[in-house]
Design an enzyme around this catalytic site. Sequence first.
Site, mmCIF file in Angstrom:
data_model
loop_
_atom_site.group_PDB
_atom_site.id
_atom_site.type_symbol
_atom_site.label_atom_id
_atom_site.label_comp_id
_atom_site.label_asym_id
_atom_site.label_seq_id
_atom_site.Cartn_x
_atom_site.Cartn_y
_atom_site.Cartn_z
ATOM 1 N N LYS A 79 38.597 -32.174 -7.406
ATOM 2 C CA LYS A 79 37.638 -33.278 -7.364
ATOM 3 C C LYS A 79 38.380 -34.606 -7.447
ATOM 4 C CE LYS A 79 33.264 -34.745 -9.546
ATOM 5 N NZ LYS A 79 32.353 -34.532 -10.712
ATOM 6 N N SER A 154 27.437 -34.361 -9.396
ATOM 7 C CA SER A 154 28.270 -35.214 -8.567
ATOM 8 C C SER A 154 29.374 -34.463 -7.825
ATOM 9 C CB SER A 154 28.932 -36.285 -9.421
ATOM 10 O OG SER A 154 29.851 -35.692 -10.346
ATOM 11 N N SER A 178 27.503 -31.859 -13.472
ATOM 12 C CA SER A 178 28.138 -32.032 -12.162
ATOM 13 C C SER A 178 28.976 -30.860 -11.670
ATOM 14 C CB SER A 178 29.006 -33.288 -12.165
ATOM 15 O OG SER A 178 28.177 -34.412 -12.110
HETATM 16 N N1 GLN Z 1 23.725 -35.852 -12.495
HETATM 17 C C1 GLN Z 1 24.223 -36.340 -13.729
HETATM 18 C C2 GLN Z 1 24.374 -37.839 -13.642
HETATM 19 O O1 GLN Z 1 24.042 -38.366 -12.643
HETATM 20 C C3 GLN Z 1 25.494 -35.655 -14.069
HETATM 21 C C4 GLN Z 1 26.721 -36.342 -13.674
HETATM 22 C C5 GLN Z 1 27.988 -35.641 -14.077
HETATM 23 O O2 GLN Z 1 27.955 -34.562 -14.679
HETATM 24 N N2 GLN Z 1 29.098 -36.265 -13.791
HETATM 25 O O3 GLN Z 1 24.816 -38.478 -14.538
#
Ligand code: GLN
Length: 501
Positions: A79, A154, A178
């Site tokens: 990532k 994400s 994410s």
């Molecule tokens: N969807 C969550 C957010 O928008 C999780 C993001 C993440 O785990 N980096 O914050």
Amino acid sequence: MSDITALSASELAESLASGDLSSAEITQAHLDRMEATEGIVGSFLARSETALDTAQHSDARRKKGEARSPLEGVPVAIKDVLCTTDMVTTAGSRILEGWIPPYDATVVRKLREAGLVPLGKTNMDEFAMGSSTEHSGYHVTKNPWDLSRAPGGSGGGSAAAVAARQAPVAIGSDTGGSIRQPAAFTGTVGVKPTYGGVSRYGVIALASSLDQVGPVSRTVRDSALIHDVIGGHDPQDSTSIPTPWASMTEAADTGAQAADLAGLRVGVVKQLVTEGIQPGVKQRFDEALELMAAQGAEIIEVDAPHCEYAVAAYYLVLPAEASSNLAKFDSVRFGLRVTPEGNPTVEDVMAATRDQGFGDEVKRRIILGTYALSAGYYDAYYGSAQKVRTLIQRDFAQAFDKVDVLVSPSAPTTAFPLGAKLDDPLAMWAGDLTTIPVNLAGIPGMSLPMGLDPEDGLPVGLQLMAPAYEDARLYKAGATLERLFFERDGYLVSSRTPEVV
Ligand code: GLN
């Protein structure tokens, strides 16, 4: 030999050990696969230019009997939130366009030292803020199961890369889901380790009290193999837990060999199985519970009443911490610098750079977070959110007095259509209900496929949760369940990605 890219990391490791395949062949097969599918899926932000060289080097080591780990020579996608000295690192943001870090993240270093072959950096929502990867500053990643749908976020790029067989395994980061939600949306396995279980040194911080790095793969065992490589104490991360960890791979192997689930106490978190859950997701979840019960598990309904406030608390804690973490992107030290016309002050340059460099979701959260932390509001917002967090931690601690693992759907829905939630931040955030409490409590969570939604044919994820430090429990139970689902369905969900076969 069947298609190399269809093999799991464990199978690739075996072929490498037996000499049936070389790392160069394996790496080339994945690079070819990327070449053929990247135009339609868009998982990557950067590709390694040295992957094949690294693979050849790995083959040479193996020939000399110097394999550094079971995964020596196996490719991996990373990532773009992890620093890499040989590839641009942007965290999906234009503000870091072209930035090459001066050092590797500890996780990246450990992967290299274990002989894995980095293939490239995967797409993500900007600074990991989002649930669909549509907030990437670069491009949209498509779900390999249905190209009109989001791969989740994400870490949609890591999950899509693994589902599309561009990489056998990938690294993600999980602050509020994410890793797990994209895994659920793409029919892959994803694990958020216990907070402090994997080093964050060299990981671009989103919310430091929540961030964890973890694996994405097509099998439970593959995630365990990666977890064993990247996990463990790192003196360079002050939040890293110094105690030694059990072998996740051994736990997965024990689980895969277990005859059934006899004696396992499984708690169903009432507040995470809400009215709003998509019918097909609910159906697969109920069937999974029936299967577990039939295999000897004891199913117990448990309460975690404060989970009701988890999304609200998270969307105060996260923006507060993110607004502070992102203050360093000031045009002076990293990446982009925009100089307005005329005779701009330093402040003008910073404002213009941040205005142009950050996308809407990032700006939204910086504003929210700055507001929540401001004098006069701190106690009402950040303070209250922290109290809710403590209550959620207590809810989970009490639940684990009665059960060994907790379960819920990994996400309330299957992969939603691209664009469906882009203009409605609250709807996007609400979808994080199932994953967020795990981060707030600091416990480990795994998502593994539990079948396909009978209506839309898309993968449905089962979330397993365990007490802090008990990550091995997830791998053991997860591996047994994976085998049971396989015996029931006759296939592994992760082996079927219709749009890119
Ligand atoms: N969807 C969550 C957010 O928008 C999780 C993001 C993440 O785990 N980096 O914050």
